[in-house]
Design a protein around this motif. Structure first.
Motif, PDB file in Angstrom:
ATOM      1  N   UNK A 122       0.813  -1.206   0.000  1.00 26.07           N
ATOM      2  CA  UNK A 122       0.000   0.000   0.000  1.00 26.07           C
ATOM      3  C   UNK A 122       0.855   1.267   0.000  1.00 26.07           C
ATOM      4  N   UNK A 123       2.066   1.184   0.602  1.00 23.76           N
ATOM      5  CA  UNK A 123       2.939   2.354   0.647  1.00 23.76           C
ATOM      6  C   UNK A 123       3.557   2.649  -0.715  1.00 23.76           C
ATOM      7  N   UNK A 124       3.399   1.732  -1.664  1.00 21.22           N
ATOM      8  CA  UNK A 124       4.047   1.912  -2.961  1.00 21.22           C
ATOM      9  C   UNK A 124       3.588   3.138  -3.714  1.00 21.22           C
ATOM     10  N   UNK A 125       2.367   3.611  -3.438  1.00 26.78           N
ATOM     11  CA  UNK A 125       1.875   4.768  -4.167  1.00 26.78           C
ATOM     12  C   UNK A 125       2.622   6.036  -3.793  1.00 26.78           C
ATOM     13  N   UNK A 126       3.228   6.052  -2.612  1.00 23.29           N
ATOM     14  CA  UNK A 126       4.036   7.211  -2.245  1.00 23.29           C
ATOM     15  C   UNK A 126       5.300   7.301  -3.090  1.00 23.29           C
ATOM     16  N   UNK A 127       5.661   6.190  -3.763  1.00 15.67           N
ATOM     17  CA  UNK A 127       6.849   6.191  -4.616  1.00 15.67           C
ATOM     18  C   UNK A 127       6.554   6.720  -6.010  1.00 15.67           C
ATOM     19  N   UNK A 128       5.273   6.719  -6.433  1.00 23.84           N
ATOM     20  CA  UNK A 128       4.941   7.167  -7.779  1.00 23.84           C
ATOM     21  C   UNK A 128       5.357   8.609  -8.069  1.00 23.84           C
ATOM     22  N   UNK A 129       5.189   9.557  -7.134  1.00 22.44           N
ATOM     23  CA  UNK A 129       5.628  10.916  -7.438  1.00 22.44           C
ATOM     24  C   UNK A 129       7.106  11.018  -7.791  1.00 22.44           C
ATOM     25  N   UNK A 130       7.934  10.088  -7.289  1.00 25.98           N
ATOM     26  CA  UNK A 130       9.351  10.140  -7.620  1.00 25.98           C
ATOM     27  C   UNK A 130       9.592   9.891  -9.104  1.00 25.98           C
ATOM     28  N   UNK A 131       8.650   9.202  -9.760  1.00 26.09           N
ATOM     29  CA  UNK A 131       8.805   8.981 -11.200  1.00 26.09           C
ATOM     30  C   UNK A 131       8.855  10.316 -11.941  1.00 26.09           C
TER      31      UNK A 131
ATOM     32  N   UNK B 250      -8.140   7.550  -2.427  1.00 25.78           N
ATOM     33  CA  UNK B 250      -7.552   8.883  -2.281  1.00 25.78           C
ATOM     34  C   UNK B 250      -6.043   8.840  -2.449  1.00 25.78           C
ATOM     35  N   UNK B 251      -5.399   7.796  -1.906  1.00 23.60           N
ATOM     36  CA  UNK B 251      -3.951   7.662  -2.034  1.00 23.60           C
ATOM     37  C   UNK B 251      -3.560   7.434  -3.491  1.00 23.60           C
ATOM     38  N   UNK B 252      -4.344   6.607  -4.189  1.00 22.33           N
ATOM     39  CA  UNK B 252      -4.051   6.327  -5.588  1.00 22.33           C
ATOM     40  C   UNK B 252      -4.202   7.587  -6.437  1.00 22.33           C
ATOM     41  N   UNK B 253      -5.282   8.329  -6.229  1.00 20.27           N
ATOM     42  CA  UNK B 253      -5.534   9.523  -7.037  1.00 20.27           C
ATOM     43  C   UNK B 253      -4.471  10.587  -6.792  1.00 20.27           C
ATOM     44  N   UNK B 254      -4.134  10.825  -5.540  1.00 25.13           N
ATOM     45  CA  UNK B 254      -3.167  11.879  -5.213  1.00 25.13           C
ATOM     46  C   UNK B 254      -1.767  11.567  -5.724  1.00 25.13           C
ATOM     47  N   UNK B 255      -1.445  10.292  -5.944  1.00 23.54           N
ATOM     48  CA  UNK B 255      -0.095   9.919  -6.375  1.00 23.54           C
ATOM     49  C   UNK B 255       0.222  10.380  -7.792  1.00 23.54           C
ATOM     50  N   UNK B 256      -0.804  10.729  -8.587  1.00 24.69           N
ATOM     51  CA  UNK B 256      -0.556  11.123  -9.974  1.00 24.69           C
ATOM     52  C   UNK B 256      -0.322  12.622 -10.133  1.00 24.69           C
ATOM     53  N   UNK B 257      -0.496  13.387  -9.075  1.00 23.51           N
ATOM     54  CA  UNK B 257      -0.358  14.830  -9.184  1.00 23.51           C
ATOM     55  C   UNK B 257       1.032  15.289  -9.586  1.00 23.51           C
ATOM     56  N   UNK B 258       2.072  14.530  -9.185  1.00 25.47           N
ATOM     57  CA  UNK B 258       3.443  14.962  -9.450  1.00 25.47           C
ATOM     58  C   UNK B 258       3.959  14.522 -10.820  1.00 25.47           C
ATOM     59  N   UNK B 259       3.189  13.720 -11.552  1.00 26.73           N
ATOM     60  CA  UNK B 259       3.629  13.244 -12.868  1.00 26.73           C
ATOM     61  C   UNK B 259       3.254  14.284 -13.917  1.00 26.73           C
ATOM     62  N   UNK B 260       4.075  15.299 -14.039  1.00 30.70           N
ATOM     63  CA  UNK B 260       3.736  16.479 -14.830  1.00 30.70           C
ATOM     64  C   UNK B 260       3.700  16.214 -16.330  1.00 30.70           C
ATOM     65  N   UNK B 261       4.465  15.246 -16.823  1.00 36.56           N
ATOM     66  CA  UNK B 261       4.525  15.010 -18.263  1.00 36.56           C
ATOM     67  C   UNK B 261       3.650  13.845 -18.717  1.00 36.56           C
TER      68      UNK B 261
END
Length: 537
Positions: free
Chosen positions: A345-354, A379-390
């Motif tokens: 479940x904590x893996x979604x916090x790693x998505x913004x690093x992409x 909510x965690x899944x949705x918020x993780x995509x905010x940092x993927x700007x491209x």
């Protein structure tokens, strides 16, 4: 057909209507989701569905759509192929419209076996000259003979004849039967072993080329997609081979030494092939993420050793592409697409690093595979995509069962309902809502693709599987709509009421209601049968 006031399109200027039709004819690579499932031939015909619908609006739109509607034609039966041949012979203006012809799956109507009917030598030498605008042809290699090859070579506009990936043996035979050039022929996909052999030359430290394929390349035969498997092929690499027309390479890794060996030859290989657009690297064991000490000139892998992605995320595959349309340096290649599997479940916090590591990332394929009885908050899944700007395209694979459904709708009636309804209905409602929320959070996202599957259960009836496949286009107002009609497969036993089906876009055109034998769920009977087998043995 008289024009009706409800046809708003007829009130637009003709120039704008023609521009709309032209836009629908164009291929849109940004809409392509998973390159692992990408079928170039299928994508070529995607716009035809739009144009066909548009041509039915009114007579004016049919006039505008007539030419592009027949610019690409696919035929699947020999009787239709003969009718098409007769039509082109009688109507030269119609024949002039054909720019692409797909005959890759033609069968005889009375053919029951899996082998393909040999129609090429009998029909095509007469048909091809009639298609004076033909630019691209899809054809099984077994249909080719010297006479047909001469016909194809003499066609003034035909540039590419795509042959199937199982046709190498047929092409080798054709090579021995004629000395004609094969520069118009392109193999869609082939493995390294099948092309260049698999025997190692221990003295040279490289794979020996297959003499037949080497001769085929000397006739300028092109290969679009090369697949490299097995340790020996990856360790020694494709030596100094230059493959004409190469557009994509798939490489399968399973150990760290293979990754190290890949770095020794891939940069030079890429720089030798100016037509190469993508390199896909499969990594079943997350080699790249577990070994940050490895050198790699890509922003995705330039990060600190203490990064914790390895414990929560599995990097299944990534694609690299040139940052510019024309480049001669491998250093200009960047990560364009990533396929990830989240296993905690904590893996979604790693998505913004992409978004930091892969600044040119445009496409993401995401699967969730959590341990039993764990779920991820939407909510965690949705918020993780905010940092993927491209990020432009997102594919969600089989995430429905892993979601905790707080803040998500439920389409299924209460358990007191008279009849059971397929879980596909609820999954579609949940994933549609989830996609809408993601679209509002990810500012650059233009396409969201969801694929999912599951089982319906009824006591005494067993399990029945369902599937769904939907693609949403994100508008400028961040609202989503179907890019193409969704596809559903639901057992008849669990068919939803018509009103509920219509509200969730389940129609007769895009939904398959099927009947299948139920699985035997009598566990006592199953256990007793196993005991009987043991006693007999």
């Amino acid at each position: 057909m008289a024009f009706s006031p409800k046809h708003q399109l007829v009130h637009l200027p003709d120039e704008l209507l023609l521009l709309i039709v032209h836009f629908l004819c164009e291929e849109r690579p940004e809409s392509i989701m998973s390159m692992s499932r990408y079928n170039p031939s299928a994508q070529h015909w995607k716009g035809v569905v739009y144009i066909l619908s548009l041509s039915r609006v009114c007579r004016l739109m049919r006039c505008f759509c007539y030419a592009p509607l027949f610019s690409r034609v696919r035929i699947k039966r020999t009787d239709r192929l003969r009718l098409f041949q007769a039509k082109c012979g009688e109507d030269i203006e119609f024949a002039r419209l054909i720019k692409e012809l797909d005959l890759s799956t033609v069968r005889s109507p009375d053919e029951w076996s899996r082998t393909r009917y040999l129609y090429g030598p009998a029909i095509l030498p007469t048909l091809i000259p009639l298609l004076i605008s033909l630019e691209r042809l899809h054809l099984p290699a077994r249909q080719l003979d010297p006479n047909l090859l001469a016909t194809l070579n003499s066609h003034p506009k035909l540039t590419t004849v795509v042959v199937d990936n199982s046709g190498l043996d047929d092409l080798r035979k054709l090579w021995s039967d004629t000395t004609l050039s094969m520069s118009k022929l392109k193999i869609d996909c082939a493995s390294f072993d099948k092309c260049f052999g698999s025997q190692l030359d221990t003295y040279r430290g490289a794979t020996s080329q297959h003499p037949d394929f080497h001769s085929l390349m000397s006739r300028k035969l092109r290969l679009a997609h090369l697949i490299i498997r097995k340790e020996r092929n990856i360790i020694f690499g494709p030596d100094t081979i230059v493959i004409p027309g190469l557009e994509a390479v798939d490489i399968y890794l399973c150990a760290k030494p293979l990754a190290m060996a890949l770095l020794s030859w891939l940069p030079a290989f890429v720089e030798r092939h100016s037509s190469l657009k993508t390199v896909k690297i499969f990594d079943y064991y997350s080699i790249w993420l577990h070994h940050w000490d490895m050198f790699w000139p890509l922003s995705l892998l330039d990060t600190a050793e203490q990064h914790t992605l390895t414990s929560t995320v599995k990097l299944a595959a990534f694609w690299i592409s040139p940052n510019a349309p024309v480049t001669s340096s491998f250093d200009d290649w960047q990560v364009a697409q990533v396929e990830l599997e989240v296993n905690a479940a904590e893996g979604f916090s790693a998505l913004p690093f992409l978004g930091v590591l892969a600044t040119h990332l445009t496409s993401l394929i995401l699967r969730i595979k959590l341990p039993t009885r764990l779920s991820v908050r939407s909510n965690d899944l949705v918020s993780s995509f905010g940092a993927l700007k491209s990020l432009k395209t997102l594919e969600l694979q089989h995430v429905y069962e892993e979601l905790s459904h707080e803040h998500l709708p439920c389409a299924l009636p209460s358990q007191g309902s008279a009849s059971a309804i397929s879980g596909c209905v609820d999954a579609h409602a949940v994933l549609h809502s989830l996609s809408a929320r993601i679209a509002k959070r990810a500012a650059s996202l233009t396409v969201i693709h969801v694929v999912d599957k599951g089982d319906d259960f009824r006591a005494g009836c067993g399990y029945h599987s369902w599937t769904l496949d939907a693609t949403y286009q994100v508008g400028s107002n961040r609202e989503i709509k179907f890019e193409t009609p969704p596809r559903f497969s639901i057992p008849k036993t669990f068919r939803p009421p018509d009103e509920l089906a219509r509200s969730l876009f389940l129609t007769e055109e895009n939904t398959q209601y099927y009947s299948t034998p139920c699985m035997d769920l009598d566990l006592d009977k199953l256990f007793n049968s196993k005991e009987k087998k043991k006693s007999r043995s």
